[in-house]
Design a protein around this motif. Sequence first.
Motif, PDB file in Angstrom:
ATOM      1  N   ARG A  36       0.844  -1.203   0.000  1.00 31.65           N
ATOM      2  CA  ARG A  36       0.000   0.000   0.000  1.00 31.65           C
ATOM      3  C   ARG A  36       0.882   1.257   0.000  1.00 31.65           C
ATOM      4  O   ARG A  36       0.656   2.191  -0.768  1.00 31.65           O
ATOM      5  CB  ARG A  36      -0.928  -0.020   1.219  1.00 31.65           C
ATOM      6  N   GLU A  40       1.094   4.117  -2.993  1.00 32.98           N
ATOM      7  CA  GLU A  40       0.806   5.526  -2.705  1.00 32.98           C
ATOM      8  C   GLU A  40       2.015   6.388  -3.043  1.00 32.98           C
ATOM      9  O   GLU A  40       1.870   7.494  -3.559  1.00 32.98           O
ATOM     10  CB  GLU A  40       0.375   5.681  -1.248  1.00 32.98           C
ATOM     11  N   GLN A  41       3.218   5.879  -2.795  1.00 31.69           N
ATOM     12  CA  GLN A  41       4.444   6.591  -3.159  1.00 31.69           C
ATOM     13  C   GLN A  41       4.568   6.699  -4.679  1.00 31.69           C
ATOM     14  O   GLN A  41       4.945   7.738  -5.211  1.00 31.69           O
ATOM     15  CB  GLN A  41       5.647   5.860  -2.578  1.00 31.69           C
ATOM     16  N   GLY A  44       2.171   9.270  -5.807  1.00 31.14           N
ATOM     17  CA  GLY A  44       2.652  10.558  -5.315  1.00 31.14           C
ATOM     18  C   GLY A  44       3.847  11.077  -6.101  1.00 31.14           C
ATOM     19  O   GLY A  44       4.135  12.269  -6.095  1.00 31.14           O
ATOM     20  N   LEU A  57      -6.867   1.037  -1.746  1.00 31.26           N
ATOM     21  CA  LEU A  57      -6.133   2.194  -1.220  1.00 31.26           C
ATOM     22  C   LEU A  57      -7.075   3.208  -0.600  1.00 31.26           C
ATOM     23  O   LEU A  57      -8.190   3.395  -1.060  1.00 31.26           O
ATOM     24  CB  LEU A  57      -5.338   2.875  -2.338  1.00 31.26           C
ATOM     25  N   ALA A  59      -5.769   6.416  -0.001  1.00 29.60           N
ATOM     26  CA  ALA A  59      -5.209   7.718  -0.361  1.00 29.60           C
ATOM     27  C   ALA A  59      -6.093   8.430  -1.372  1.00 29.60           C
ATOM     28  O   ALA A  59      -6.699   7.821  -2.236  1.00 29.60           O
ATOM     29  CB  ALA A  59      -3.808   7.538  -0.935  1.00 29.60           C
ATOM     30  N   ASN A  61      -5.620  10.988  -4.241  1.00 28.29           N
ATOM     31  CA  ASN A  61      -4.580  11.575  -5.065  1.00 28.29           C
ATOM     32  C   ASN A  61      -5.133  11.709  -6.484  1.00 28.29           C
ATOM     33  O   ASN A  61      -5.758  10.782  -6.996  1.00 28.29           O
ATOM     34  CB  ASN A  61      -3.349  10.653  -5.036  1.00 28.29           C
ATOM     35  N   ILE A  64      -4.510   8.949  -9.038  1.00 25.56           N
ATOM     36  CA  ILE A  64      -5.163   7.655  -8.883  1.00 25.56           C
ATOM     37  C   ILE A  64      -6.535   7.732  -9.536  1.00 25.56           C
ATOM     38  O   ILE A  64      -7.385   8.515  -9.128  1.00 25.56           O
ATOM     39  CB  ILE A  64      -5.301   7.257  -7.395  1.00 25.56           C
TER      40      ILE A  64
END
Length: 81
Positions: A36, A40-41, A44, A57, A59, A61, A64
């Motif tokens: 996960r 996300e990294q 990002g 996920l 997050a 963003n 995504i």
Amino acid sequence: MQFHREFQIVTPRTLREFHGEALVLPDVRILSTDERALLEQYAGGGKKLIITGNNPLEADNQRIVRFSACPGKGIHRIARG
């Protein structure tokens, strides 16, 4: 006109080495904490993450992209008749 796109199969073991511009998660249901964080990294870092079906996920963003219905399942149903 058809497009020929290069693709790579990514597994939990090879996720760290994946450096493509977009990654598709087709109806992934379970992710480890490490997976996960890596995803996300990845998003990002300006790469595009496309999630179909289940969303593993949390997050939020703009990189995504989420599709609540997995298109592959619909195509599979049609193909089976």
